[in-house]
Design a protein around this motif. Structure first.
Motif, mmCIF file in Angstrom:
data_model
loop_
_atom_site.group_PDB
_atom_site.id
_atom_site.type_symbol
_atom_site.label_atom_id
_atom_site.label_comp_id
_atom_site.label_asym_id
_atom_site.label_seq_id
_atom_site.Cartn_x
_atom_site.Cartn_y
_atom_site.Cartn_z
ATOM 1 N N ARG A 156 0.829 -1.195 0.000
ATOM 2 C CA ARG A 156 0.000 0.000 0.000
ATOM 3 C C ARG A 156 0.869 1.252 0.000
ATOM 4 O O ARG A 156 2.000 1.233 0.491
ATOM 5 C CB ARG A 156 -0.908 0.019 1.231
ATOM 6 N N PRO A 157 0.354 2.355 -0.522
ATOM 7 C CA PRO A 157 1.121 3.607 -0.495
ATOM 8 C C PRO A 157 1.301 4.118 0.927
ATOM 9 O O PRO A 157 0.429 3.915 1.781
ATOM 10 C CB PRO A 157 0.266 4.572 -1.322
ATOM 11 N N ARG A 160 -0.811 9.234 3.275
ATOM 12 C CA ARG A 160 -2.051 9.521 2.561
ATOM 13 C C ARG A 160 -1.858 9.599 1.052
ATOM 14 O O ARG A 160 -2.709 10.140 0.341
ATOM 15 C CB ARG A 160 -2.639 10.848 3.067
ATOM 16 N N GLN A 161 -0.759 9.070 0.564
ATOM 17 C CA GLN A 161 -0.504 9.099 -0.874
ATOM 18 C C GLN A 161 -1.599 8.356 -1.620
ATOM 19 O O GLN A 161 -2.012 7.262 -1.233
ATOM 20 C CB GLN A 161 0.858 8.478 -1.192
ATOM 21 N N ASP A 162 -2.065 8.944 -2.699
ATOM 22 C CA ASP A 162 -3.117 8.338 -3.499
ATOM 23 C C ASP A 162 -2.601 7.069 -4.178
ATOM 24 O O ASP A 162 -1.484 7.041 -4.703
ATOM 25 C CB ASP A 162 -3.596 9.334 -4.561
ATOM 26 N N ALA A 163 -3.432 6.022 -4.162
ATOM 27 C CA ALA A 163 -3.014 4.746 -4.738
ATOM 28 C C ALA A 163 -2.712 4.862 -6.229
ATOM 29 O O ALA A 163 -1.773 4.239 -6.740
ATOM 30 C CB ALA A 163 -4.088 3.689 -4.505
ATOM 31 N N ALA A 164 -3.507 5.679 -6.949
ATOM 32 C CA ALA A 164 -3.286 5.845 -8.388
ATOM 33 C C ALA A 164 -1.925 6.483 -8.665
ATOM 34 O O ALA A 164 -1.251 6.125 -9.647
ATOM 35 C CB ALA A 164 -4.401 6.685 -8.992
ATOM 36 N N ASP A 165 -1.512 7.418 -7.807
ATOM 37 C CA ASP A 165 -0.192 8.024 -7.963
ATOM 38 C C ASP A 165 0.911 7.029 -7.600
ATOM 39 O O ASP A 165 1.958 6.963 -8.250
ATOM 40 C CB ASP A 165 -0.067 9.265 -7.082
ATOM 41 N N PHE A 166 0.665 6.252 -6.562
ATOM 42 C CA PHE A 166 1.651 5.298 -6.057
ATOM 43 C C PHE A 166 2.023 4.265 -7.112
ATOM 44 O O PHE A 166 3.210 3.984 -7.332
ATOM 45 C CB PHE A 166 1.095 4.616 -4.809
#
Length: 209
Positions: A156-157, A160-166
């Motif tokens: 998981r990222p 609070r990093q967005d998963a789509a960005d990760f």
């Protein structure tokens, strides 16, 4: 099978067709995405192709394809990397199944998985897409989600990093140190599925070290 089919001499090509597997590594095309976490499926495809001494080439379907045998006289692998983006993976996969006259149960899709810790490989057949756009599109295009999946954990990222960005970021420096072993494990998993069957492969890769 009719009488004439039963009497027809068995050709070498028939035996090859009966022992052919389509292995698709999911990802996005181009150098911009090549090292992203989301492209780990295509990295595994590269590892498999290198093992069997095959080279990816353009194909009549919208994919690059490498073909070869796991061992002399053994199963044939058709290893593919779709030319389009992740969320349009279904069309190329469906076209490949049709081209090689393969049923969905001879399809192995290798992809990244957020819900599995990094450096972990898990195997399953069927089930939901878990929000993975590539898996969603393959299931839709084939009208059947019951294909085999090699799920390569990317974790998981952080924060609070967005998963789509990760998933569209490259692996970290620390992850890159372990990445060759992860790709090797995932390639081993594909080979185990083909040679031993899914259940035996799961017992091997899901057991505690």
């Amino acid at each position: 099978m009719g009488l004439l089919d039963r009497l027809r001499p068995r050709r070498k090509d028939d035996a090859v067709a009966e022992n052919t597997w389509l292995v698709v590594g999911l990802g996005n095309p181009g150098a911009r995405y090549a090292a992203n976490r989301h492209n780990v499926g295509q990295m595994v495809a590269d590892e498999l192709a290198a093992r069997i001494g095959a080279t990816f080439k353009t194909h009549k379907t919208p994919s690059r394809v490498a073909e070869g045998f796991l061992r002399p006289g053994g199963p044939k692998l058709v290893i593919a990397k779709p030319n389009g983006y992740m969320n349009t993976s279904g069309g190329p996969v469906s076209a490949l199944l049709t081209f090689y006259s393969l049923p969905v149960d001879r399809l192995i899709v290798v992809h990244d998985e957020l819900d599995i810790p990094f450096d972990t490989v898990r195997l399953k057949q069927g089930g939901g897409h878990g929000g993975h756009n590539g898996i969603r599109d393959v299931a839709k295009a084939t009208d059947d989600g019951a294909f085999t999946r090699v799920r390569v954990g990317i974790g998981r990222p952080p924060g609070r990093q967005d998963a789509a960005d990760f998933v569209l970021k490259d692996f970290s420096a620390a992850e890159r140190q372990a990445l060759p072993n992860l790709l090797s494990d995932a390639a081993d998993a594909v080979e185990a599925i083909v040679e031993l069957g899914l259940v035996a492969a799961q017992q091997r890769f899901h057991s505690p070290a």
